[in-house]
Design a protein around this motif. Sequence first.
Motif, PDB file in Angstrom:
ATOM      1  N   VAL A  12       7.717  12.928  -0.976  1.00  9.82           N
ATOM      2  CA  VAL A  12       7.961  12.381  -2.296  1.00  9.82           C
ATOM      3  C   VAL A  12       7.959  13.711  -3.325  1.00  9.82           C
ATOM      4  CG1 VAL A  12       6.940  10.989  -3.828  1.00  9.82           C
ATOM      5  CG2 VAL A  12       7.477  10.311  -1.769  1.00  9.82           C
TER       6      VAL A  12
ATOM      7  N   ILE B 254       5.255  10.891   3.784  1.00  7.31           N
ATOM      8  CA  ILE B 254       5.412  10.442   2.287  1.00  7.31           C
ATOM      9  C   ILE B 254       4.772  11.250   1.297  1.00  7.31           C
ATOM     10  CG2 ILE B 254       5.197   8.512   0.528  1.00  7.31           C
ATOM     11  CD1 ILE B 254       5.473   6.703   2.913  1.00  7.31           C
TER      12      ILE B 254
ATOM     13  N   VAL C 292       2.134   7.062  -9.291  1.00  4.08           N
ATOM     14  CA  VAL C 292       2.853   8.585  -9.281  1.00  4.08           C
ATOM     15  C   VAL C 292       4.050   8.504 -10.044  1.00  4.08           C
ATOM     16  CG1 VAL C 292       4.309  10.231  -7.773  1.00  4.08           C
ATOM     17  CG2 VAL C 292       2.191   9.299  -7.047  1.00  4.08           C
TER      18      VAL C 292
ATOM     19  N   TYR D 185      -4.114   8.030  -0.748  1.00  3.43           N
ATOM     20  CA  TYR D 185      -3.954   6.424  -1.072  1.00  3.43           C
ATOM     21  C   TYR D 185      -3.537   5.582   0.455  1.00  3.43           C
ATOM     22  CZ  TYR D 185      -3.299   2.099  -3.846  1.00  3.43           C
ATOM     23  OH  TYR D 185      -3.524   0.946  -4.185  1.00  3.43           O
ATOM     24  N   LEU D 186      -2.493   6.333   0.897  1.00  3.62           N
ATOM     25  CA  LEU D 186      -1.730   6.225   2.053  1.00  3.62           C
ATOM     26  C   LEU D 186      -2.582   5.913   3.266  1.00  3.62           C
ATOM     27  CD1 LEU D 186       1.488   7.912   1.551  1.00  3.62           C
ATOM     28  CD2 LEU D 186       1.329   5.367   1.354  1.00  3.62           C
TER      29      LEU D 186
ATOM     30  N   MET E  72       1.340  19.549 -10.630  1.00  2.00           N
ATOM     31  CA  MET E  72       1.551  18.189 -10.457  1.00  2.00           C
ATOM     32  C   MET E  72       1.979  17.683  -9.092  1.00  2.00           C
ATOM     33  SD  MET E  72       1.723  15.247 -12.287  1.00  2.00           S
ATOM     34  CE  MET E  72       2.334  15.258 -14.069  1.00  2.00           C
TER      35      MET E  72
ATOM     36  N   LEU F 176       3.060   8.847   8.954  1.00  2.00           N
ATOM     37  CA  LEU F 176       3.818   8.357   7.925  1.00  2.00           C
ATOM     38  C   LEU F 176       3.285   8.561   6.610  1.00  2.00           C
ATOM     39  CD1 LEU F 176       5.813   6.207   6.950  1.00  2.00           C
ATOM     40  CD2 LEU F 176       4.007   4.304   6.991  1.00  2.00           C
TER      41      LEU F 176
ATOM     42  N   PHE G 233      -2.894  12.842  -3.762  1.00  3.22           N
ATOM     43  CA  PHE G 233      -3.189  11.599  -4.125  1.00  3.22           C
ATOM     44  C   PHE G 233      -2.443  10.467  -3.269  1.00  3.22           C
ATOM     45  CE2 PHE G 233      -1.711   7.579  -6.412  1.00  3.22           C
ATOM     46  CZ  PHE G 233      -3.074   6.962  -6.728  1.00  3.22           C
ATOM     47  N   LEU G 234      -1.447  10.757  -2.973  1.00  2.00           N
ATOM     48  CA  LEU G 234      -0.403  10.154  -1.915  1.00  2.00           C
ATOM     49  C   LEU G 234      -1.072   9.929  -0.660  1.00  2.00           C
ATOM     50  CD1 LEU G 234       3.135  10.977  -3.011  1.00  2.00           C
ATOM     51  CD2 LEU G 234       2.285   8.678  -3.229  1.00  2.00           C
TER      52      LEU G 234
ATOM     53  N   HIS H  28      -2.434   3.538   6.722  1.00  4.23           N
ATOM     54  CA  HIS H  28      -1.226   3.872   7.453  1.00  4.23           C
ATOM     55  C   HIS H  28      -1.448   4.656   8.609  1.00  4.23           C
ATOM     56  CE1 HIS H  28       1.161   0.970   4.981  1.00  4.23           C
ATOM     57  NE2 HIS H  28       0.734   1.592   3.992  1.00  4.23           N
TER      58      HIS H  28
ATOM     59  N   LEU I  71      -6.881   4.366   1.756  1.00  7.97           N
ATOM     60  CA  LEU I  71      -6.955   3.394   1.455  1.00  7.97           C
ATOM     61  C   LEU I  71      -6.057   2.315   2.225  1.00  7.97           C
ATOM     62  CD1 LEU I  71      -7.157   3.698  -2.578  1.00  7.97           C
ATOM     63  CD2 LEU I  71      -9.094   3.351  -1.063  1.00  7.97           C
ATOM     64  N   GLY I  72      -4.786   2.763   2.072  1.00  4.00           N
ATOM     65  CA  GLY I  72      -3.676   1.759   2.840  1.00  4.00           C
ATOM     66  C   GLY I  72      -3.899   1.762   4.208  1.00  4.00           C
TER      67      GLY I  72
ATOM     68  N   PHE J 250      10.905  14.897  -5.798  1.00  8.47           N
ATOM     69  CA  PHE J 250      10.527  14.961  -7.242  1.00  8.47           C
ATOM     70  C   PHE J 250      10.847  16.368  -7.643  1.00  8.47           C
ATOM     71  CE2 PHE J 250       7.993  11.272  -9.180  1.00  8.47           C
ATOM     72  CZ  PHE J 250       8.504  10.413  -8.311  1.00  8.47           C
TER      73      PHE J 250
ATOM     74  N   PRO K 112       0.995   3.403  -4.541  1.00  8.36           N
ATOM     75  CA  PRO K 112       0.590   4.632  -4.876  1.00  8.36           C
ATOM     76  C   PRO K 112       2.043   5.379  -5.458  1.00  8.36           C
ATOM     77  CG  PRO K 112       0.614   4.717  -2.453  1.00  8.36           C
ATOM     78  CD  PRO K 112       0.790   3.180  -3.132  1.00  8.36           C
ATOM     79  N   LEU K 113       3.191   4.882  -5.122  1.00  9.79           N
ATOM     80  CA  LEU K 113       4.527   5.348  -5.532  1.00  9.79           C
ATOM     81  C   LEU K 113       4.717   5.069  -6.913  1.00  9.79           C
ATOM     82  CD1 LEU K 113       7.148   4.929  -2.578  1.00  9.79           C
ATOM     83  CD2 LEU K 113       5.815   7.071  -3.403  1.00  9.79           C
TER      84      LEU K 113
ATOM     85  N   MET L  14      -0.171  15.367  -6.899  1.00  7.71           N
ATOM     86  CA  MET L  14       0.601  14.038  -6.383  1.00  7.71           C
ATOM     87  C   MET L  14       0.685  13.810  -4.867  1.00  7.71           C
ATOM     88  SD  MET L  14       4.659  13.605  -6.881  1.00  7.71           S
ATOM     89  CE  MET L  14       4.829  14.313  -8.308  1.00  7.71           C
TER      90      MET L  14
ATOM     91  N   THR M 153       0.992  -1.238   0.065  1.00  8.87           N
ATOM     92  CA  THR M 153       0.081   0.181  -0.032  1.00  8.87           C
ATOM     93  C   THR M 153       0.889   1.351  -0.078  1.00  8.87           C
ATOM     94  OG1 THR M 153      -0.090  -0.628   2.498  1.00  8.87           O
ATOM     95  CG2 THR M 153      -2.092  -0.812   1.007  1.00  8.87           C
ATOM     96  N   ILE M 154       2.260   1.155   0.177  1.00 10.83           N
ATOM     97  CA  ILE M 154       2.795   2.409  -0.134  1.00 10.83           C
ATOM     98  C   ILE M 154       3.563   2.307  -1.568  1.00 10.83           C
ATOM     99  CG2 ILE M 154       5.239   3.321   0.580  1.00 10.83           C
ATOM    100  CD1 ILE M 154       4.781   2.804   3.513  1.00 10.83           C
TER     101      ILE M 154
END
Lengths: 508, 167
Positions: free
Chosen positions: B132, B128, A402, B113-114, B102, B124, B109-110, B120, B117-118, B136, A398-399, B106, A394-395
């Motif tokens: 990230v 991230i 992206v 998701y994390l 962007m 954390l 979205f991260l 976490h 959905l994840g 980038f 998404p990476l 990003m 799950t990490i």
Amino acid sequence: MEILQLLGHGLVLALQPINIALIIAGVTVGLFIGAMPGLGSVNGVAILLPITFLVPPDSAIIFLAAIYYGAMYGGAISSITLGIPGASTAVATTFDGRPLALKGRASLALVSAAIASFVGGTVSIILFTAFAPPLAHVALNFGPPEIFALMLLAFATFVGLGGDDIPKTILSICLGLVFAAVGFDQISGAPRLVFFDISGFLHGINFLVLAIGVYGIGEMLWTIDTTRGKITTTEAKISVAGVVADTKEYAREGWRGTTIGSFLGFFVGMLPAAGATPGSLMSYGVAKMLGKDPSSYGKGNPDGVAAPESANNSASTGAMLPMLTLGIPGSPTTAILLGGMVIWGLTPGPRLFADQPEFVWGLIGSFYVSNFFALIINLSFIPLFIWMLRMPFTILAPLIFVLSIVGGYAATNDMHDVWLMLIFGLGAFFLRKFDYPLAPAVLAIVLGPIAEPTLRQSLLLSSGDPMIFFSRPIAAVTMVCAIILILLPLFKMIYDRSRGKSAKTGNV
Amino acid sequence: MRLGEIVTAGVLALLSIYMMWKSTELDIGYIRGSGPGGGAWPFWLSAIMLLCCIMIAINWARRTSPPSQSTEPVLDAEGRKMLIQVGGGLLVFIGLVGFISMYGAMMLFLFYYLWFLGRHKLWLSLLIAIGVPILFFFFFEGLMRITLPKGMSFTDPFFNVLYEIIY
């Protein structure tokens, strides 16, 4: 003897401290640039070209050659660990590299890629050293019919040996070829296949948009759907003993692909229109054709990693050959290198070997040294790449999404392509559900821009007579092989039916 | 799956017909003196695609392909939920690029998701989601000299701070 003496001078030049430092820096930078989806050796060389004006030409070209080598090694990393080809040259590496990583054998795939790249690089440099000028002339004898026949052979391997549903495989190839034809007609310059008159299609469909859509987005959606997102970690482990065991397994399983890739890659790399991408794809096809168990390819066979990886490195040296001896670049990266050489006051062409022997042999010496350092640096970074795979899914997921989206944008700088990539990803997800093989479509979009013009030029040469493909020896042999491969499933079906009938008769 | 296979073949057949029609905007025959017309290559390839679709339909009717024999649904309830959550997330991500850049899209979205959905931990997910895009930014804008979309003008102050670090 004179060649060995010149090569010795070249190696001494490449082993000077400043050049060693440049090689290490170049290979490391190249490795990471190559590993980024959307960026390849051409980006690395183009971006860092201005920096080289600060050092003497000998050191500058050594630095660029090191980036080139590093990027060739790096392309395999994202193909194996993330399932997204880092560059077009690493598309074929995904076919077996990703399944190996999913089986928890990422270390074997990475070791195979690193060593095969090294062997491919070394073989090609030896070929380069020994046969540079005469080989360049042989490559020039490859006209459009021969190159088209080679392209057809690459497609034929998928039909004959893919093991997938034949109509679905052919459909996938045609879809990729039609997508490659979008944009402008290369010969008349007229706009072509501009779907729904959306201007974004005018610049064509970049292969990376399809490749990242299929392998990045489509593959991830597929993985999440089939596993219900319950993957926590991949069982990827790394240890010195493990690397030694993987090296032994690679030597046992991957020698065939490495040999094929090293020689075929070099030759295809030399062809002015071809380069490392067709070289790696063709080597994969031929390795599969000649492999002990062709059905194991695409499911995690180390030979399927070794063949394209040895080939893309070998081809990158091969592509240097027409550039240095004739002044004709064999790939986009060598075209930029050629530009650099002109800026440094060197004239590539037949006189270069005579007028600038120190430069040429220094460059060849740097190939040897870069190749060696690339292996060492690549092997030492394997734990880092394996660590990436140990991340919770799950990490990682998404990476990867992206990286796919940013990579898709970086390839063309157009948001239209990012949307298109999402559509391809969703399409690939559904097509995969119905057993459509998608690798042939990716292969076709890469080879399409070579296949179409060579077919049209050939037919133009012969005033429309297709017999041109059978009247020239190299083209004829290649065409016959391709036709046999295309008809292979039909022969197999007839054979199976007749065997079934005779078995029935026997039973009665 | 059985219904899905024939629907997919039908959609691909329609796509083939559309591409054949689109190819006819250029010449699809042989032009004396200049070789095959510009539309010939995609036209005949699309025609082969159409033939393949017909063969897929025949195989479907004869129930020879695995999906044509399957009674499983293409997507069950869980699969549909996944597609909406992940595919929808990607759709929103790309849709937001033009507005919040962007990097901003990003980041959201991260985090979505994390954290959502994840499941976490918040720290954390935030680490991230913020780290990230910054990484980038320095890689693309600083090292590679590739500019990614910056969205609308209200994002300028954020990027000016980061640009000052690069230059």
